[in-house]
Design a protein around this motif. Structure first.
Motif, mmCIF file in Angstrom:
data_model
loop_
_atom_site.group_PDB
_atom_site.id
_atom_site.type_symbol
_atom_site.label_atom_id
_atom_site.label_comp_id
_atom_site.label_asym_id
_atom_site.label_seq_id
_atom_site.Cartn_x
_atom_site.Cartn_y
_atom_site.Cartn_z
ATOM 1 N N LYS A 59 0.833 -1.205 0.000
ATOM 2 C CA LYS A 59 0.000 0.000 0.000
ATOM 3 C C LYS A 59 0.867 1.254 0.000
ATOM 4 C CE LYS A 59 -3.921 -2.039 2.282
ATOM 5 N NZ LYS A 59 -5.037 -1.911 1.409
ATOM 6 N N PRO A 60 1.592 1.532 -1.070
ATOM 7 C CA PRO A 60 2.489 2.694 -1.069
ATOM 8 C C PRO A 60 1.741 4.023 -1.039
ATOM 9 C CG PRO A 60 2.468 1.658 -3.227
ATOM 10 C CD PRO A 60 1.683 0.775 -2.298
ATOM 11 N N GLU A 61 0.522 4.078 -1.555
ATOM 12 C CA GLU A 61 -0.214 5.342 -1.560
ATOM 13 C C GLU A 61 -0.587 5.790 -0.153
ATOM 14 O OE1 GLU A 61 -3.028 2.030 -1.734
ATOM 15 O OE2 GLU A 61 -1.397 2.548 -3.071
ATOM 16 N N VAL A 62 -0.786 4.862 0.765
ATOM 17 C CA VAL A 62 -1.100 5.215 2.147
ATOM 18 C C VAL A 62 0.096 5.898 2.799
ATOM 19 C CG1 VAL A 62 -1.717 4.274 4.399
ATOM 20 C CG2 VAL A 62 -2.771 3.354 2.353
ATOM 21 N N ILE A 63 1.281 5.371 2.569
ATOM 22 C CA ILE A 63 2.503 5.956 3.129
ATOM 23 C C ILE A 63 2.714 7.355 2.559
ATOM 24 C CG2 ILE A 63 5.000 5.688 3.368
ATOM 25 C CD1 ILE A 63 3.425 3.555 4.876
ATOM 26 N N LYS A 64 2.493 7.519 1.264
ATOM 27 C CA LYS A 64 2.654 8.835 0.643
ATOM 28 C C LYS A 64 1.673 9.835 1.235
ATOM 29 C CE LYS A 64 4.287 6.941 -3.709
ATOM 30 N NZ LYS A 64 3.930 6.632 -5.100
ATOM 31 N N ASN A 65 0.440 9.408 1.478
ATOM 32 C CA ASN A 65 -0.558 10.308 2.068
ATOM 33 C C ASN A 65 -0.177 10.700 3.497
ATOM 34 O OD1 ASN A 65 -2.072 10.210 -0.262
ATOM 35 N ND2 ASN A 65 -3.425 8.597 0.482
ATOM 36 N N ILE A 66 0.355 9.770 4.251
ATOM 37 C CA ILE A 66 0.783 10.072 5.629
ATOM 38 C C ILE A 66 1.913 11.093 5.608
ATOM 39 C CG2 ILE A 66 1.949 9.116 7.652
ATOM 40 C CD1 ILE A 66 0.325 6.553 7.208
ATOM 41 N N LEU A 67 2.875 10.912 4.713
ATOM 42 C CA LEU A 67 3.995 11.849 4.631
ATOM 43 C C LEU A 67 3.535 13.224 4.167
ATOM 44 C CD1 LEU A 67 6.768 9.543 3.174
ATOM 45 C CD2 LEU A 67 6.484 10.308 5.523
ATOM 46 N N LYS A 68 2.595 13.289 3.231
ATOM 47 C CA LYS A 68 2.068 14.583 2.784
ATOM 48 C C LYS A 68 1.335 15.280 3.910
ATOM 49 C CE LYS A 68 1.517 13.486 -2.091
ATOM 50 N NZ LYS A 68 0.565 13.238 -3.175
ATOM 51 N N ARG A 69 0.576 14.523 4.687
ATOM 52 C CA ARG A 69 -0.197 15.092 5.786
ATOM 53 C C ARG A 69 0.724 15.661 6.858
ATOM 54 N NH1 ARG A 69 -3.576 10.919 8.368
ATOM 55 N NH2 ARG A 69 -3.656 10.198 6.238
ATOM 56 N N THR A 70 1.821 14.984 7.159
ATOM 57 C CA THR A 70 2.733 15.474 8.183
ATOM 58 C C THR A 70 3.491 16.712 7.697
ATOM 59 O OG1 THR A 70 4.457 13.940 7.485
ATOM 60 C CG2 THR A 70 3.028 13.246 9.287
ATOM 61 N N ASP A 71 3.732 16.828 6.390
ATOM 62 C CA ASP A 71 4.394 18.010 5.865
ATOM 63 C C ASP A 71 3.494 19.244 6.012
ATOM 64 O OD1 ASP A 71 6.642 16.615 5.177
ATOM 65 O OD2 ASP A 71 6.062 16.332 3.082
ATOM 66 N N LYS A 72 2.204 19.061 5.829
ATOM 67 C CA LYS A 72 1.261 20.184 5.961
ATOM 68 C C LYS A 72 1.097 20.588 7.421
ATOM 69 C CE LYS A 72 -1.403 18.987 1.871
ATOM 70 N NZ LYS A 72 -2.699 18.491 1.365
ATOM 71 N N ASP A 73 1.233 19.635 8.351
ATOM 72 C CA ASP A 73 1.071 19.939 9.775
ATOM 73 C C ASP A 73 2.219 20.773 10.308
ATOM 74 O OD1 ASP A 73 -1.261 18.517 9.758
ATOM 75 O OD2 ASP A 73 -0.382 16.672 10.595
ATOM 76 N N SER A 74 3.407 20.670 9.698
ATOM 77 C CA SER A 74 4.585 21.385 10.208
ATOM 78 C C SER A 74 4.516 22.863 9.931
ATOM 79 C CB SER A 74 5.853 20.831 9.572
ATOM 80 O OG SER A 74 5.980 19.475 9.921
#
Length: 74
Positions: A59-74
């Motif tokens: 499930k590589p798309e899930v990992i990509k979404n998690i990383l994108k979400r954490t970038d927006k939180d910073s």
């Protein structure tokens, strides 16, 4: 995000626990009292990291979404 923190915490606890057990086993062993890195890698790191690697493969798309979400939180 809370599940991710729980899983990462469990992985770190596993790595530390196995590291302690390998260290204690080395102290009690006859002969060499060195830390056995090969045991720690095979019984500590590999089992702790394998689920994340398999999850990334399937499930590589899930990992990509998690990383994108954490970038927006910073």
């Amino acid at each position: 995000m809370k599940k991710l923190k729980v899983f990462l915490t469990l992985s770190f606890i596993w790595i530390i626990l196995v590291g302690y057990l390998v260290w204690a086993n080395g102290l009690l062993a006859r002969g060499s009292k060195n830390f056995r890195w090969d045991e720690w890698i095979w019984f500590g790191l590999v089992p702790a990291l394998a689920p994340y690697i398999f999850y990334y493969i399937w499930k590589p798309e899930v990992i990509k979404n998690i990383l994108k979400r954490t970038d927006k939180d910073s």
